[in-house]
Write an enzyme that holds these catalytic residues in place. Sequence first.
Site, PDB file in Angstrom:
ATOM      1  N   ASP A  14       0.867  -1.165   0.000  1.00  0.00           N
ATOM      2  CA  ASP A  14       0.000   0.000   0.000  1.00  0.00           C
ATOM      3  C   ASP A  14       0.914   1.227   0.000  1.00  0.00           C
ATOM      4  OD1 ASP A  14      -2.475   1.492   0.367  1.00  0.00           O
ATOM      5  OD2 ASP A  14      -1.787   1.801   2.421  1.00  0.00           O
ATOM      6  N   ASP A  16      -0.219   5.151   0.851  1.00  0.00           N
ATOM      7  CA  ASP A  16      -0.513   6.121   1.914  1.00  0.00           C
ATOM      8  C   ASP A  16      -0.609   5.428   3.272  1.00  0.00           C
ATOM      9  OD1 ASP A  16      -1.716   8.826   0.356  1.00  0.00           O
ATOM     10  OD2 ASP A  16      -1.897   6.953  -0.756  1.00  0.00           O
ATOM     11  N   ASP A 176      -1.758  -0.893   5.823  1.00  0.00           N
ATOM     12  CA  ASP A 176      -2.053  -0.296   7.133  1.00  0.00           C
ATOM     13  C   ASP A 176      -3.526  -0.310   7.490  1.00  0.00           C
ATOM     14  OD1 ASP A 176      -2.630   1.729   5.124  1.00  0.00           O
ATOM     15  OD2 ASP A 176      -2.788   3.158   6.779  1.00  0.00           O
TER      16      ASP A 176
END
Length: 237
Positions: A14, A16, A176
């Site tokens: 991922d 961001d 996240d």
Amino acid sequence: MRMRDLEGWTIAFDLDGTLVETAPDLIGTLNRMLAARDIPAMPVEAAQHLVGHGALALLRHGFQEAGAAWDEAGAPALLEEFLADYLANIAVHSRPYDGVVETLERLAARGALLCVATNKRTDLSVALIGALGLERHFAVVCGPDRVSARKPDGAHVREAVAMAGGDPARAIMVGDGAPDVQAAKGAGVACVVVTFGYTPIPPADLGGDVLIDRFGELEAAIAALVADQALRRASKA
């Protein structure tokens, strides 16, 4: 010389909240749009949970949480305004998390293919990664516009790995938030969850396979997951 023990494996990241701390610039754009409408700004720490689901979701929920009227019919124009401002300010404050560059270099040296599977639009992702000098690390950067379905759909991970030249059966997702974990499960791959990202859900409750508190812990987490898969394959032989 380090053995290339990760040859044949692909690590999908991922963007961001996983590779790069992007909230200050994303929320900066949101706040400039709010200020233009005489609406008070939102503190970064109060709005960073909005990051990770794409620009439109950030904009819609950001306006709503700030108490601004939201007109879905006007969303396309607002989105274009948001994207133009964000692109012009994409790496003012955004920075890779500590240990990212060194870890990516070590993973590549060990033979792993690296790619990005993000819900951030591909052109914005490429612009950010380029501005931060990270582009050399990734075989492909794959936003939702390059796949048949975005995270949390497993197709995003499978197709990103395949575009990178990897085998979706030998891949690991690093993220996240819930979309990353759900996409990993949908793709049938393990997921490492970083605890320093933007999820509104406690990281331990996301259902990932391994939690790490620092990027420097990623290599050990990946080694454990690779070893576990080797044991499971051996037990079936």
